[in-house]
Design an enzyme around this catalytic site. Sequence first.
Site, PDB file in Angstrom:
ATOM      1  N   GLU A  58       0.754  -1.054   0.013  1.00  0.00           N
ATOM      2  CA  GLU A  58       0.094   0.171  -0.027  1.00  0.00           C
ATOM      3  C   GLU A  58       0.751   1.269  -0.123  1.00  0.00           C
ATOM      4  O   GLU A  58       0.368   2.140  -0.774  1.00  0.00           O
ATOM      5  CB  GLU A  58      -1.029   0.211   1.179  1.00  0.00           C
ATOM      6  CG  GLU A  58      -2.158  -1.130   1.101  1.00  0.00           C
ATOM      7  CD  GLU A  58      -1.618  -2.424   1.732  1.00  0.00           C
ATOM      8  OE1 GLU A  58      -0.642  -2.587   1.888  1.00  0.00           O
ATOM      9  OE2 GLU A  58      -2.430  -3.277   1.508  1.00  0.00           O
ATOM     10  N   HIS A 127     -10.229  -4.390  10.103  1.00  0.00           N
ATOM     11  CA  HIS A 127     -10.966  -4.343   9.053  1.00  0.00           C
ATOM     12  C   HIS A 127     -12.223  -3.661   9.071  1.00  0.00           C
ATOM     13  O   HIS A 127     -13.387  -3.801   8.533  1.00  0.00           O
ATOM     14  CB  HIS A 127     -11.262  -5.478   8.537  1.00  0.00           C
ATOM     15  CG  HIS A 127     -10.195  -6.346   7.993  1.00  0.00           C
ATOM     16  ND1 HIS A 127      -9.110  -7.096   8.733  1.00  0.00           N
ATOM     17  CD2 HIS A 127      -9.832  -6.779   6.748  1.00  0.00           C
ATOM     18  CE1 HIS A 127      -8.114  -7.596   8.268  1.00  0.00           C
ATOM     19  NE2 HIS A 127      -8.577  -7.574   6.803  1.00  0.00           N
TER      20      HIS A 127
HETATM   21  C1  LIG Z   1      -2.103  -4.232   4.838  1.00  0.00           C
HETATM   22  C2  LIG Z   1      -3.170  -5.213   4.027  1.00  0.00           C
HETATM   23  N1  LIG Z   1      -3.304  -5.261   2.859  1.00  0.00           N
HETATM   24  C3  LIG Z   1      -4.044  -6.260   2.391  1.00  0.00           C
HETATM   25  C4  LIG Z   1      -4.831  -6.933   3.200  1.00  0.00           C
HETATM   26  C5  LIG Z   1      -5.970  -7.818   2.860  1.00  0.00           C
HETATM   27  N2  LIG Z   1      -5.289  -9.556   2.528  1.00  0.00           N
HETATM   28  C6  LIG Z   1      -5.641 -10.057   3.486  1.00  0.00           C
HETATM   29  S1  LIG Z   1      -4.685 -11.714   3.266  1.00  0.00           S
HETATM   30  C7  LIG Z   1      -4.005 -11.222   1.819  1.00  0.00           C
HETATM   31  C8  LIG Z   1      -3.064 -11.870   1.159  1.00  0.00           C
HETATM   32  C9  LIG Z   1      -1.876 -12.287   1.813  1.00  0.00           C
HETATM   33  O1  LIG Z   1      -1.250 -13.381   1.398  1.00  0.00           O
HETATM   34  P1  LIG Z   1      -0.150 -13.977   1.936  1.00  0.00           P
HETATM   35  O2  LIG Z   1       0.806 -13.216   2.658  1.00  0.00           O
HETATM   36  O3  LIG Z   1       0.666 -14.607   0.866  1.00  0.00           O
HETATM   37  O4  LIG Z   1      -0.677 -14.759   3.149  1.00  0.00           O
HETATM   38  P2  LIG Z   1      -1.734 -16.056   2.713  1.00  0.00           P
HETATM   39  O5  LIG Z   1      -3.151 -15.791   2.871  1.00  0.00           O
HETATM   40  O6  LIG Z   1      -1.484 -16.912   1.629  1.00  0.00           O
HETATM   41  O7  LIG Z   1      -1.240 -17.018   4.026  1.00  0.00           O
HETATM   42  C10 LIG Z   1      -4.491  -9.746   1.642  1.00  0.00           C
HETATM   43  C11 LIG Z   1      -3.958  -8.913   0.371  1.00  0.00           C
HETATM   44  C12 LIG Z   1      -4.454  -6.835   4.435  1.00  0.00           C
HETATM   45  N3  LIG Z   1      -5.251  -7.885   5.359  1.00  0.00           N
HETATM   46  N4  LIG Z   1      -3.836  -6.113   4.963  1.00  0.00           N
END
Ligand SMILES: Cc1ncc(C[n+]2csc(CCOP(=O)(O)OP(=O)(O)O)c2C)c(N)n1
Lengths: 326, 326, 319, 319
Positions: A58, A127
Amino acid sequence: MAKKRLIQAINDTLFAEMERDPKVILFGEDVEISMFGDTKGLHERFGPNRIRNTPICEATLTGMAVGAAAGGYRVILHLMFSNFIYTGFDAIANQMAKLRLMTGGQIKLPITVIAGYGGGRSTAAQHSDTPYPLLMNLGGVNVAVPSTPADAAGLLKTAIRGDNPTFYLEAGGRGGERGEVPDDDFTVPFGSARVCRPGTDVTLVSVGAMMKPTLQAAGALAGQDIDAEVIDCRTLVPLDTETIIASVAKTGRIVIVDEARDRCSAASHIAAVVSDEAFTHLKAPVKRITVPNVAMPYAPNVEKTVIPNQEQIAAVTESLVNNPDK
Amino acid sequence: MAKKRLIQAINDTLFAEMERDPKVILFGEDVEISMFGDTKGLHERFGPNRIRNTPICEATLTGMAVGAAAGGYRVILHLMFSNFIYTGFDAIANQMAKLRLMTGGQIKLPITVIAGYGGGRSTAAQHSDTPYPLLMNLGGVNVAVPSTPADAAGLLKTAIRGDNPTFYLEAGGRGGERGEVPDDDFTVPFGSARVCRPGTDVTLVSVGAMMKPTLQAAGALAGQDIDAEVIDCRTLVPLDTETIIASVAKTGRIVIVDEARDRCSAASHIAAVVSDEAFTHLKAPVKRITVPNVAMPYAPNVEKTVIPNQEQIAAVTESLVNNPDK
Amino acid sequence: MLAMYRTMLLIRRTEEQLRDDFHAGRLPGGVHLYIGQEAIAAGVCAHLDDADPIASTHRGHGHYLAKGGDPEAMLAEVYARETGICKGMGGSMHVADFSRGIIGANGIVGAGLAISAGAAFAAQLDREGRVAVCFFGDGAANQGVFMEVLNVATLWKLPLLLVCEHNCYSEFSPSDTVTAGEITDRARAFNIPCSVVDGNDAVAVWQAAAAAVELARDGGGPSFIEAKTYRIYGHNESEVHWLSSEYRDETEIEPWRKQDPIERLGSFILENGVCARENLDALDIEIRARIAAAAEAAAAAPPPDPELMRDMMFSGQQP
Amino acid sequence: MLAMYRTMLLIRRTEEQLRDDFHAGRLPGGVHLYIGQEAIAAGVCAHLDDADPIASTHRGHGHYLAKGGDPEAMLAEVYARETGICKGMGGSMHVADFSRGIIGANGIVGAGLAISAGAAFAAQLDREGRVAVCFFGDGAANQGVFMEVLNVATLWKLPLLLVCEHNCYSEFSPSDTVTAGEITDRARAFNIPCSVVDGNDAVAVWQAAAAAVELARDGGGPSFIEAKTYRIYGHNESEVHWLSSEYRDETEIEPWRKQDPIERLGSFILENGVCARENLDALDIEIRARIAAAAEAAAAAPPPDPELMRDMMFSGQQP
Ligand SMILES: Cc1ncc(C[n+]2csc(CCOP(=O)(O)OP(=O)(O)O)c2C)c(N)n1
Ligand SMILES: Cc1ncc(C[n+]2csc(CCOP(=O)(O)OP(=O)(O)O)c2C)c(N)n1
Ligand SMILES: [Mg+2]
Ligand SMILES: [Mg+2]
């Protein structure tokens, strides 16, 4: 006219605006698949140049929005949940809100930042924030918070076609509200509040997702012979203080309903403006109904106690009208 | 009692608190050499474990403060200029201000974040913000803004010894103000405003660097037979609304002076509280003297026009007292 | 070659002027001097047109001038005059001229990285062969946006050149106390073209930038250059007023003075017979005169009308 | 070995319970399932004591349980009960038990990185041999704090183990569409010990973590482990309600199901004669019973008293 859900009005508007102006681009995390439905189908229609998934970063996305806007594009940045505004806050507060003045007015920054805000669905503290007070204080960004599908469309067009950064906040999972949307290419100007319900006894001012309980409360109050005028701010920056003050000049009383935390809320600011500029009209204390100064709790029963609701609004208003001396 | 500069009072207090409690640690960019003078000499005395220069990475520093505090330390994080609060804002807004509630109250977060704030020295828009309105809206962080050397010492001790995150904002290069500081180990409690000057005609409320022009204006008004009561909030979270309301109950009039941008400012919030809770005492509109909703301009002559000054405060107050109907 | 020399000399003389102006109390704000690093701005910007956007830093006078920014308007800006390039609203840390692709010096360390990535994205979409350049310091390379931008730029093949000016200091901290490993390795992790050059050698910088800019224009994506140099002056000119202890030795600075980029390029020019000593001297005289006149004009110019500010926050909207 | 197996099975059965509970509408919020990644939490946490802090993610049930968090209190939390580990204030994305060094699941992607660095700094100052661990996803590795933390941890030699769980997805984006190069190369740029392991092989994870944790305890500074795995379930359990198109094929998932970490460790245990099939089956029966009972208890527990909230924002201060 067509009846549609708020999120559908947003989605339709994004289609129309991207069709209308090839300089409109949109990016953000998973905007291609579209968790909220607002950007659904855009990727298939407009392709990866104009609609693009980004990595999770972000802090960079907000800065890129500035750079791409300075580069001649009309940028729509989708930040998903409003709490991620904080993650990208540096370029918002230090660049987006200041760059035009710092450069002596050399540039335009046509940026629309979309994010879902607010609680009510047990998404817990990270959230569910209602971040507009912070944005309002920055000075250099507009803030639009539509409450109806028609306003959602009209304000989004104004944001996208405008030359200044605008935060366009969607009332989260509550995008399901349905309403009529005109078919023609109408816009809703910024800084123009809407009197949703005329009244003479008290002014209820609200915005976004709080319009629903506010209007319901007004309906209930009518049954108690209290005739409330209800105003939807629609944009918090610019803020249509004229409409609010004119209403208070008529009613002499005001209750402001706000989903933000109380301290330095939009409600605080509206109260401040009214207690200065409409002071002589006031017959009773200026009331705020806001979220207490806490992080949003997860448990639904607790969350419910912090978000303003119809009963609370009706009760505060009733007591204000009937016992003006508090 | 010893007369010292405000920045010296801070420096002395940091020495004393680190001496007093080995769990107090301090880190930040170039805190060893100390640009403002507040952390000067600490590195030599307490060594690199307890005083540590960091790389430039505000987003990490604010998160580290949370982690180290959860790990049992009393963390002082120096963020230099208040605009860099935005750079590290994610962990402030999403962690520091929320973690305790989200974990069901499991932890304490004894964190003091120090930053210089405010304009007046042609540092331009990115080194001059007054960010307390944003912090006030977060809900989970305290905000202290000392205006005298004694308060600077007393509030800093309360911040460091306290178990909650506190933003301790220094009035930038204006740390040169001198004043008496008691020699004993006194503290200034949070949420306790100070009546700096009793008066009967009007209440002037202010904080931090705005105290000086406010007090000067009160002095000038005395010459015009206007007896102003002056209140220094000292902390904005918690906010001592009782003292403010009691004063308005006496004077019936209030002018709030604030170095923050107007929209959703601390002044807005104080005005909102007064127009609700002290409404029946009010004889005149609630006045705010704030910075317009602009980024801080570089040119000294322009910058001067946006920061509240003695003449402006005196003029607004005079007109309020003499023409109550605006 | 001579154009580069002229650019470097213009930067040097302008900054010397600002240094003297600052210490004479003629400037309202502080200044961060680029003296000693001129070869980097000059060597990179030699490959750029007005249409190519560059993002700069708090130490941005050099980038502004190398990119063709007007020296008169810059001096007036630092003097806080209405004739300033930003009408006196920005000052030294915010000199910008969008008409020449100078999208701004910046007071936030690291901020230019994301802004330049956005500008590079716009350039990519326009398909006109524009390339965006970001100048940033070794200290800025510790901001996470550096990695974030490397990631996005690599994935999207953005026409972006990242130029890290490693001047051995991040404010008052020697770089190795705040920066782990080699900065270039952080970029190498993304498998983009990376080079480490002598930042005091204008020709070396010019060559490295030539390849990177060409690649970007041809759609080959981002590159990274680390230019090793040294900050001859302090972090900013006001530090002498409050520093109670020294943070570096004169003996550390001295060898770098001998590596003066302007003298080195001058020697190279003379050795290669590009022109004669007299020509260089004449150039210097010309530039000195121009800058002295510019400073005088700036000093004589009116301050900005405060009301201007209200039209500048937003486009077509009052704040 | 058997302890690790028990941990993994506990995670699996707990999450299956939560999955079913979610779809039955018994949970107020969403859940992100860790199923298929259990070997990572189990293999790493096997080396940790209560005093060692771990930071986790939105997908944090597994880390919580592997670190010794109480399953009953976790289920009650996700059920939003006053008996929950966070008294119902945090929910699935915020399960934390500071008494066991579980300094929190976290809804902000990447946030655990800086928090764990701070915890590692505290551990370093305490000189008691504690080590901090941060679990984070491949998507989180694109947040700049990753690089920032690598830098600080390397410079300060923090007792920190960074464990990147590469499960091939960042929400609905396949990793290679949002992540350039190899994540491990980003860590290698700092010259710290790095390893890439099969994240579905508990023994391999255990071994890599053993070395890293020992190094950190001995003052040797940070390490990085990338564990390659796969997210068997969706990003979160609510996605079926709104997804209009598929973002991955069943054929992609199937081979990974065959790499089930629990089955693999089970086979290893049996092959090595650690115990017999019956023992494993008995364990499963025991755990299933425990979790079913825990879910029932959670369902029957009272919701939190709303007034509690006011005491929880601050320590000893009303909000
Ligand atoms: C700062 C922020 N940006 C976006 C999100 C929305 N979001 C939640 S999980 C996720 C993906 C995370 O991917 P990863 O780190 O690979 O973890 P995984 O879900 O695969 O375990 C996103 C974009 C968030 N929670 N926090
Ligand atoms: C976000 C942010 N943090 C801190 C600062 C204060 N600051 C200004 S310059 C500087 C050092 C920058 O070092 P480097 O990037 O190497 O650039 P140099 O000054 O050496 O040219 C710092 C810490 C800032 N301006 N912005
Ligand atoms: Mg440097
Ligand atoms: Mg992943």
